[in-house]
Design a protein around this motif. Sequence first.
Motif, PDB file in Angstrom:
ATOM      1  N   ASP A 108     -20.641  43.367  59.153  1.00 58.61           N
ATOM      2  CA  ASP A 108     -19.621  42.625  58.398  1.00 58.61           C
ATOM      3  C   ASP A 108     -20.322  41.717  57.389  1.00 58.61           C
ATOM      4  OD1 ASP A 108     -17.251  41.590  57.527  1.00 58.61           O
ATOM      5  OD2 ASP A 108     -16.908  40.339  59.297  1.00 58.61           O
ATOM      6  N   VAL A 109     -20.493  42.190  56.186  1.00 60.62           N
ATOM      7  CA  VAL A 109     -21.276  41.495  55.166  1.00 60.62           C
ATOM      8  C   VAL A 109     -20.555  40.240  54.676  1.00 60.62           C
ATOM      9  CG1 VAL A 109     -22.259  41.687  52.843  1.00 60.62           C
ATOM     10  CG2 VAL A 109     -22.417  43.614  54.436  1.00 60.62           C
ATOM     11  N   ASP A 110     -21.300  39.128  54.636  1.00 56.60           N
ATOM     12  CA  ASP A 110     -20.762  37.854  54.145  1.00 56.60           C
ATOM     13  C   ASP A 110     -21.289  37.493  52.763  1.00 56.60           C
ATOM     14  OD1 ASP A 110     -19.336  36.824  56.623  1.00 56.60           O
ATOM     15  OD2 ASP A 110     -21.353  37.126  57.435  1.00 56.60           O
ATOM     16  N   MET A 111     -22.423  38.047  52.406  1.00 56.66           N
ATOM     17  CA  MET A 111     -23.053  37.681  51.142  1.00 56.66           C
ATOM     18  C   MET A 111     -23.893  38.855  50.649  1.00 56.66           C
ATOM     19  SD  MET A 111     -25.620  34.460  50.461  1.00 56.66           S
ATOM     20  CE  MET A 111     -26.515  34.232  48.927  1.00 56.66           C
ATOM     21  N   ILE A 112     -23.931  39.028  49.331  1.00 55.64           N
ATOM     22  CA  ILE A 112     -24.690  40.116  48.716  1.00 55.64           C
ATOM     23  C   ILE A 112     -25.647  39.538  47.688  1.00 55.64           C
ATOM     24  CG2 ILE A 112     -24.553  42.223  47.337  1.00 55.64           C
ATOM     25  CD1 ILE A 112     -21.581  42.393  48.361  1.00 55.64           C
ATOM     26  N   ILE A 113     -26.875  39.997  47.723  1.00 55.09           N
ATOM     27  CA  ILE A 113     -27.842  39.650  46.687  1.00 55.09           C
ATOM     28  C   ILE A 113     -28.272  40.947  46.020  1.00 55.09           C
ATOM     29  CG2 ILE A 113     -30.051  38.578  46.151  1.00 55.09           C
ATOM     30  CD1 ILE A 113     -29.692  36.844  48.653  1.00 55.09           C
ATOM     31  N   ASN A 114     -27.717  41.204  44.849  1.00 55.08           N
ATOM     32  CA  ASN A 114     -28.060  42.399  44.077  1.00 55.08           C
ATOM     33  C   ASN A 114     -29.323  42.101  43.272  1.00 55.08           C
ATOM     34  OD1 ASN A 114     -25.943  44.375  44.630  1.00 55.08           O
ATOM     35  ND2 ASN A 114     -24.536  42.944  43.646  1.00 55.08           N
ATOM     36  N   ASN A 115     -30.452  42.381  43.878  1.00 51.26           N
ATOM     37  CA  ASN A 115     -31.737  42.040  43.288  1.00 51.26           C
ATOM     38  C   ASN A 115     -32.484  43.243  42.730  1.00 51.26           C
ATOM     39  OD1 ASN A 115     -34.414  40.439  43.074  1.00 51.26           O
ATOM     40  ND2 ASN A 115     -34.907  42.037  44.572  1.00 51.26           N
ATOM     41  N   ALA A 116     -32.215  44.431  43.224  1.00 48.09           N
ATOM     42  CA  ALA A 116     -32.989  45.617  42.813  1.00 48.09           C
ATOM     43  C   ALA A 116     -32.864  45.859  41.313  1.00 48.09           C
ATOM     44  CB  ALA A 116     -32.503  46.841  43.574  1.00 48.09           C
ATOM     45  N   GLY A 117     -33.979  46.164  40.683  1.00 48.14           N
ATOM     46  CA  GLY A 117     -33.971  46.452  39.251  1.00 48.14           C
ATOM     47  C   GLY A 117     -35.381  46.653  38.742  1.00 48.14           C
ATOM     48  N   PHE A 118     -35.496  47.236  37.564  1.00 47.63           N
ATOM     49  CA  PHE A 118     -36.808  47.382  36.943  1.00 47.63           C
ATOM     50  C   PHE A 118     -36.643  47.447  35.437  1.00 47.63           C
ATOM     51  CE2 PHE A 118     -35.508  51.820  37.407  1.00 47.63           C
ATOM     52  CZ  PHE A 118     -35.921  52.403  36.209  1.00 47.63           C
ATOM     53  N   ALA A 119     -37.773  47.397  34.730  1.00 48.19           N
ATOM     54  CA  ALA A 119     -37.750  47.397  33.265  1.00 48.19           C
ATOM     55  C   ALA A 119     -38.640  48.506  32.720  1.00 48.19           C
ATOM     56  CB  ALA A 119     -38.238  46.054  32.728  1.00 48.19           C
ATOM     57  N   THR A 120     -38.350  48.902  31.494  1.00 53.09           N
ATOM     58  CA  THR A 120     -39.237  49.782  30.730  1.00 53.09           C
ATOM     59  C   THR A 120     -39.621  49.045  29.460  1.00 53.09           C
ATOM     60  OG1 THR A 120     -37.284  50.834  29.744  1.00 53.09           O
ATOM     61  CG2 THR A 120     -38.322  51.952  31.617  1.00 53.09           C
ATOM     62  N   HIS A 121     -40.741  49.452  28.862  1.00 53.25           N
ATOM     63  CA  HIS A 121     -41.262  48.747  27.694  1.00 53.25           C
ATOM     64  C   HIS A 121     -41.875  49.734  26.719  1.00 53.25           C
ATOM     65  CE1 HIS A 121     -44.476  46.419  25.521  1.00 53.25           C
ATOM     66  NE2 HIS A 121     -43.447  45.615  25.338  1.00 53.25           N
ATOM     67  N   GLY A 122     -41.593  49.529  25.444  1.00 55.01           N
ATOM     68  CA  GLY A 122     -42.163  50.387  24.404  1.00 55.01           C
ATOM     69  C   GLY A 122     -41.103  50.770  23.388  1.00 55.01           C
ATOM     70  N   PHE A 123     -41.491  51.551  22.389  1.00 57.68           N
ATOM     71  CA  PHE A 123     -40.523  52.054  21.423  1.00 57.68           C
ATOM     72  C   PHE A 123     -39.512  52.927  22.167  1.00 57.68           C
ATOM     73  CE2 PHE A 123     -44.008  50.878  18.675  1.00 57.68           C
ATOM     74  CZ  PHE A 123     -43.380  50.410  17.529  1.00 57.68           C
ATOM     75  N   PHE A 124     -38.230  52.686  21.907  1.00 57.64           N
ATOM     76  CA  PHE A 124     -37.149  53.314  22.664  1.00 57.64           C
ATOM     77  C   PHE A 124     -37.324  54.824  22.804  1.00 57.64           C
ATOM     78  CE2 PHE A 124     -33.006  55.516  22.411  1.00 57.64           C
ATOM     79  CZ  PHE A 124     -32.503  55.184  23.649  1.00 57.64           C
ATOM     80  N   GLU A 125     -37.614  55.518  21.686  1.00 54.36           N
ATOM     81  CA  GLU A 125     -37.670  56.985  21.715  1.00 54.36           C
ATOM     82  C   GLU A 125     -38.914  57.505  22.421  1.00 54.36           C
ATOM     83  OE1 GLU A 125     -40.324  55.993  18.335  1.00 54.36           O
ATOM     84  OE2 GLU A 125     -38.469  55.195  19.147  1.00 54.36           O
ATOM     85  N   GLN A 126     -39.898  56.615  22.651  1.00 55.51           N
ATOM     86  CA  GLN A 126     -41.135  57.032  23.301  1.00 55.51           C
ATOM     87  C   GLN A 126     -41.101  56.843  24.815  1.00 55.51           C
ATOM     88  OE1 GLN A 126     -44.410  55.064  21.338  1.00 55.51           O
ATOM     89  NE2 GLN A 126     -43.866  55.865  19.317  1.00 55.51           N
ATOM     90  N   VAL A 127     -40.111  56.096  25.300  1.00 57.26           N
ATOM     91  CA  VAL A 127     -39.968  55.890  26.741  1.00 57.26           C
ATOM     92  C   VAL A 127     -39.150  57.037  27.334  1.00 57.26           C
ATOM     93  CG1 VAL A 127     -39.090  54.338  28.535  1.00 57.26           C
ATOM     94  CG2 VAL A 127     -40.077  53.384  26.441  1.00 57.26           C
ATOM     95  N   SER A 128     -39.534  57.504  28.492  1.00 55.27           N
ATOM     96  CA  SER A 128     -38.834  58.604  29.160  1.00 55.27           C
ATOM     97  C   SER A 128     -37.328  58.356  29.220  1.00 55.27           C
ATOM     98  CB  SER A 128     -39.379  58.773  30.583  1.00 55.27           C
ATOM     99  OG  SER A 128     -38.505  59.543  31.380  1.00 55.27           O
TER     100      SER A 128
END
Length: 262
Positions: free
Chosen positions: A84-104
């Motif tokens: 029975d969840v009382d609180m949520i911490i949505n922490n998962a995430g990541f970043a990409t870096h570089g010229f947009f068209e060059q990133v996968s």
Amino acid sequence: MMQLRNKWILITGASSGIGEVFAWELAKRGNHLILVARSENKLADLAKKLKKEHGGQVEVIVNDLSKEGAPVKLYQECQERQLDVDMIINNAGFATHGFFEQVSGERQHEEVMLNVMSIVDITHLFLPGLLKKGSGAVINVSSTAGFQPDPYMAVYGATKAFVLSFTQALWEENRTRGVQFLALCPGATQTNFFNVVGTDDASVGKRDTPERVVKVSLRALERGQSYVVPGFQNYMNAQISRLLSRKQVLRLVGGLLRPRNK
């Protein structure tokens, strides 16, 4: 105001960094935890240490939230285990870096799925339960990157802008219904974030500690804030878009984030 003791708290991205520190701090306060991440070994090891140190209950759910349907599986797993969840911490995430068209493109799609859609879906699935109890809290981890467009981190900045806007909107919707919302917007922090990005070029300013970021966020939650930016300098940096023209902001941020080898 929600009393953070003897509550079931779900933390995504719990195997390291800010998520892991949230786990330690909330376990120390006498809460029970649901730890969610992709790494089963890391989660199992963390759960063992938390139970030994603080004695609370700790559940481990292995889930890659960047995949389609993953939040539904997470919710169903919690239901099956009668958590029975009382609180949520949505922490998962990541970043990409570089010229947009060059990133996968595939990598950037996963970035949007994890940083945006998992938060939307998890919140949508669990919020009715919190509202039924008339209490609860949701902390969504955004970033100072969410306060302005971020050249060379275009997708990441856009996802974090979404998280900030989304969270503040839900703060207003639910402020009289017993469920608190907080957007946590840290600047550069001493985690493995930049190892995942694959470069230090995306690091701006002195890096904060995850321990301080977590303590600041929990104080902000206690005060009923809709968002918080840990650190005075980070706060001032987040307000720069109010002082300069959009073109000036883009030039400034682009100069800071531009890959050094380009």
